[in-house]
Design an enzyme around this catalytic site. Sequence first.
Site, PDB file in Angstrom:
ATOM      1  NE  ARG A  82      76.307  12.137 100.789  1.00 38.77           N
ATOM      2  CZ  ARG A  82      77.630  12.312 100.926  1.00 38.77           C
ATOM      3  NH1 ARG A  82      78.389  11.309 101.353  1.00 38.77           N
ATOM      4  NH2 ARG A  82      78.183  13.479 100.631  1.00 38.77           N
ATOM      5  CG  HIS A  92      78.201  13.931 108.177  1.00 39.95           C
ATOM      6  ND1 HIS A  92      78.554  12.601 108.050  1.00 39.95           N
ATOM      7  CD2 HIS A  92      79.036  14.630 107.342  1.00 39.95           C
ATOM      8  CE1 HIS A  92      79.562  12.504 107.197  1.00 39.95           C
ATOM      9  NE2 HIS A  92      79.863  13.704 106.759  1.00 39.95           N
ATOM     10  CG  HIS A 105      83.997  14.873 108.690  1.00 41.96           C
ATOM     11  ND1 HIS A 105      84.844  15.489 107.788  1.00 41.96           N
ATOM     12  CD2 HIS A 105      82.963  14.395 107.954  1.00 41.96           C
ATOM     13  CE1 HIS A 105      84.334  15.401 106.568  1.00 41.96           C
ATOM     14  NE2 HIS A 105      83.198  14.737 106.639  1.00 41.96           N
ATOM     15  CG  ASP A 154      82.411  12.142  99.362  1.00 36.54           C
ATOM     16  OD1 ASP A 154      82.638  11.550 100.438  1.00 36.54           O
ATOM     17  OD2 ASP A 154      81.578  13.064  99.251  1.00 36.54           O
ATOM     18  CD  GLU A 194      84.292  11.214 106.754  1.00 38.56           C
ATOM     19  OE1 GLU A 194      83.084  11.181 107.086  1.00 38.56           O
ATOM     20  OE2 GLU A 194      84.669  11.627 105.637  1.00 38.56           O
TER      21      GLU A 194
END
Length: 386
Positions: free
Chosen positions: A113, A138, A211, A284, A349
């Site tokens: 982000r 992304h 991803h 996350d 990631e």
Amino acid sequence: MKSVSQFLSLTLLLTSLLMTSCNSKKETTEQKPVIEKAPYGQLPDGQTADLYTLQNASGMTAQITNYGGIIVSLTAPDKNGKFEDVTLGQDSLSAYVKNNPYFGALIGRYGNRIAKGKFTLDGKTYSLFINNMGNHLHGGKVGFDKVLWKATPIEGEEPALKLSYTAKDGEEGYPGNLSVEVTYTLQKDNALKIDYQATTDKPTVVNLTNHTYFNLTGGAKRDILDHVVTLNADKFIPVDKTLIPTGKLEPVANSPFDFTKPMVVGSRINDSTNTQIKYGGGYDHGWVLNGSGDSLKLAATVYEPTSGRVMEVRTTEPAIQFYTGNFLDGTVTGREGFPYKKRYALCLETEHYPDSPNQPSFPTTVLRPGQTYKTTTIYQFSTRKE
């Protein structure tokens, strides 16, 4: 003397037969490394995509399409030698085009982000596409996951696929013509190696990653809450309610974010007393990897007890985003119409920190003319019997 000679001849014959038998067995378990190309379908703009299948000598396969650089499938053996797909994916190109939450895709120009879709570089402010809670995620509306890459297959003992793409100056709001090469190599030790490289003709920001959604049960038999994860990180990157970093780094000790020792994913994922868990709907977040510089280092280990599969992640990147499929809700159907539900996969990631262009204290993601962006990540598979 004759009996001795006969004995030696018999011994040599038996040895020869034994060697032939062993070689025969070896031939049945080892396969010739190959890379094959097949049509994958037509895109809405009329371009056609291809599907490349890489296979190493042990029988491990990786299927990759040049649309979005997507890893369509990746097989790995369980403790009994059974190969199964350890990723989430879809049945067709049209399914990926219609609704793909980044399954297996290459992410860029900036993975993760950027706050409010804005950043300032050399005194100029750039505006990016807003696509996630008021932020840029992304790469924007048409990121690297939604473009057709030029593919070059590379045959050899370790088959590889080189993908090339040039993002135009101003594409998705980013400055500079960015020339990108990503090479997937299926190594003989059951590892998938990803090498990223990029150059630019204007100062810009770059943060490339992949991803892939992993589920080591094989075929996504159930959720990933029983997977055991270790992260080589003493600190993580706390975020606000829109998942943008606060700018601080916090120690993981005495928190649900401590994976410095093997930890079952589901043991603390619903800790209602932890604000960060609430913000992410689970995990996350970015973890700051131990070790300095751009040397290849162990970032994460994942173990699935039923299958015995182990995945080790090594990278030259400074951070890793650990995501537990919190936004999967069954509305996206995968292979054979199977609905992918909440926490049916985890992502690891490798990348720079989220929102780095707006965070002066974070490692820079700025790339200038004359510089070359280079990173490497390796996902290696093995098994453990316990």
